[in-house]
Motif scaffolding. Structure first.
Motif, PDB file in Angstrom:
ATOM      1  N   SER A   1     -16.962 -19.711 -14.722  1.00  0.00           N
ATOM      2  CA  SER A   1     -18.199 -18.984 -14.854  1.00  0.00           C
ATOM      3  C   SER A   1     -19.282 -19.427 -13.995  1.00  0.00           C
ATOM      4  O   SER A   1     -19.504 -20.325 -13.496  1.00  0.00           O
TER       5      SER A   1
ATOM      6  N   THR B   1     -17.588  -5.799 -10.864  1.00  0.00           N
ATOM      7  CA  THR B   1     -18.814  -5.743 -11.974  1.00  0.00           C
ATOM      8  C   THR B   1     -18.876  -4.355 -12.500  1.00  0.00           C
ATOM      9  O   THR B   1     -18.437  -3.227 -11.876  1.00  0.00           O
TER      10      THR B   1
ATOM     11  N   ASP C   1     -24.827  -7.547 -14.805  1.00  0.00           N
ATOM     12  CA  ASP C   1     -23.581  -7.740 -13.794  1.00  0.00           C
ATOM     13  C   ASP C   1     -23.002  -8.992 -14.096  1.00  0.00           C
ATOM     14  O   ASP C   1     -23.349  -9.840 -14.879  1.00  0.00           O
ATOM     15  N   ALA C   2     -21.867  -8.892 -13.372  1.00  0.00           N
ATOM     16  CA  ALA C   2     -21.163 -10.302 -13.398  1.00  0.00           C
ATOM     17  C   ALA C   2     -21.678 -11.727 -12.888  1.00  0.00           C
ATOM     18  O   ALA C   2     -21.412 -12.722 -13.522  1.00  0.00           O
TER      19      ALA C   2
ATOM     20  N   VAL D   1     -22.480 -14.387 -20.058  1.00  0.00           N
ATOM     21  CA  VAL D   1     -21.923 -14.297 -18.743  1.00  0.00           C
ATOM     22  C   VAL D   1     -21.856 -15.626 -17.947  1.00  0.00           C
ATOM     23  O   VAL D   1     -21.102 -16.141 -17.420  1.00  0.00           O
TER      24      VAL D   1
ATOM     25  N   ARG E   1     -14.919  -7.366 -19.975  1.00  0.00           N
ATOM     26  CA  ARG E   1     -13.770  -7.557 -19.047  1.00  0.00           C
ATOM     27  C   ARG E   1     -13.378  -6.392 -18.570  1.00  0.00           C
ATOM     28  O   ARG E   1     -13.430  -5.270 -19.254  1.00  0.00           O
TER      29      ARG E   1
ATOM     30  N   ILE F   1     -16.618  -8.989 -15.794  1.00  0.00           N
ATOM     31  CA  ILE F   1     -17.270  -8.023 -14.791  1.00  0.00           C
ATOM     32  C   ILE F   1     -18.903  -7.861 -15.421  1.00  0.00           C
ATOM     33  O   ILE F   1     -19.617  -7.206 -14.852  1.00  0.00           O
ATOM     34  N   GLY F   2     -19.158  -8.587 -16.423  1.00  0.00           N
ATOM     35  CA  GLY F   2     -20.807  -8.431 -16.917  1.00  0.00           C
ATOM     36  C   GLY F   2     -20.764  -8.820 -18.400  1.00  0.00           C
ATOM     37  O   GLY F   2     -19.868  -9.336 -18.794  1.00  0.00           O
TER      38      GLY F   2
END
Lengths: 142, 142, 142, 142
Positions: A49, D3, D34-35, D64, D105, D112-113
């Motif tokens: 991460s 993302t 976002d990611a 995240v 996910r 992806i965020g």
């Protein structure tokens, strides 16, 4: 040696990540700090991460700044949380007091830096990090 | 590719440092950030000062967060210093607006990360960094 | 009305982005703050850099906190940079003193919030933002 | 997908708020990151308190940056408070470790965020957020 150099730092990281793959750990992140707590080298495996640099550096930073490895900081946090919180406050929140923060010493026992590992359980992080330190011919205290 | 991976990050750093040795630059420090500005990999050559991680990361961070490479941020700082000072304030001082902060794009022109190089003159930092980016098969904007 | 509500905030953002597409601007980001400077709504177009929320909010925040729209803050920054730097220091660096920060007033002239736009030139950011404010039936000062 | 994009972010927010109205929850606030942890979109319903952007973003940001959703962070905070406090310190207090922070996910399981929801009980916040994520065709981990 007064502080870990880049060559040994690379070895520490490479061997710690090899150990992680051998143990089939989650993606790890490994940082090496010098005797003053400043970053020498770092790698974050794909899939780890985004916050892992901060966590790895936090573990190593706490170790080198206090002279206490992660396991000792964790024990202190459990016994006297307000003290460890205060340490954290001293250093702008840049300290993470759990295993994975490894004090590194040279052959004479002098602290020459610290390694921080994060990504799996704290205990597994410490095992991988110790493998890296020992492969570099140094002594680690986890 | 959405973001730089560890393998390409290692190549960028290794080739940037090779270029630096070829140009006989002062000891360099090179960081690679992902598309979100988070650290993937870093190396500081022996003899580089302790603060170089922060400077390298500051150059790369400013580039990825604004979409403006170091040379553009420097030009903006010279034309409108208060604006660039304000950007620096937004990100807790973690932005250094000079050459050496390189935006990295994939084959489609999407930003996939940034490289930050520091240690010699800003212009030489940028040259070494661009050599690393190009050796990794990516497109850099310095 | 004492403060912009979510419905009008959505209109402001939607219409500002429509104007941006009509003017073929770079990807924009638009934030709407209430009369106390707190975020009501925000959108960042695909392709805009990751730092754009902070920049948009910084423009709007400076406007609502000082009662001075972006153009006025820019003029002040050019005339008395140390004062604008001081304002920035007051608010943890969360202020960006350039056009794109729009004060929003109701029909009676009371400030009910602010809009922050970023992504293209400051002047174009302000034009897109004003289109959004006016489409929501409000009065903007850019 | 690497993302979350703006279109899906809008769907997540709209559907989460629809679920909230259907469940007759208190006014909610929903953010999509976002990611890399950067804000894509946000909405705060009328009547929600001014600090809700920060709380929503804190829930999503913690998720995240650590790869751990809100329920996991809450469990960790209850088992090892000093560790979660340390994480909070790393990121300037921008982390809120309770349910409502949802990891998002894509079809391949890549993060992806993240979505952050606040305003009612943490459990209800999470339910509304998951409804939004699923309506956008994505997989959420709350």
């Amino acid at each position: 040696m007064a502080t870990i150099g880049l060559r040994k730092a690379r070895t520490i990281i490479r061997k710690a990540l090899e150990k992680a793959r051998e143990m089939e750990l989650k993606p790890l992140s490994v940082v090496v700090l010098d005797a003053g707590g400043h970053v020498i080298a770092f790698e974050r495996e794909d899939g780890a991460s985004p916050g892992r640099f901060d966590i790895a550096r936090g573990k190593a930073y706490g170790a080198v700044m206090t002279g206490m490895p992660g396991s000792a900081l964790r024990d202190r946090a459990e016994a006297q949380a307000y003290f460890v919180n205060a340490l954290n406050g001293l250093w702008d929140g840049k300290m993470v007091p759990v295993p994975g923060g490894i004090l590194v010493r040279d052959g004479r026992g002098n602290v020459i830096g610290a390694v921080g590992v994060t990504g799996d359980t704290s205990e597994n992080d410490a095992i991988a990090g110790m493998a890296g330190v020992e492969a570099a011919g140094l002594t680690g205290e986890a």
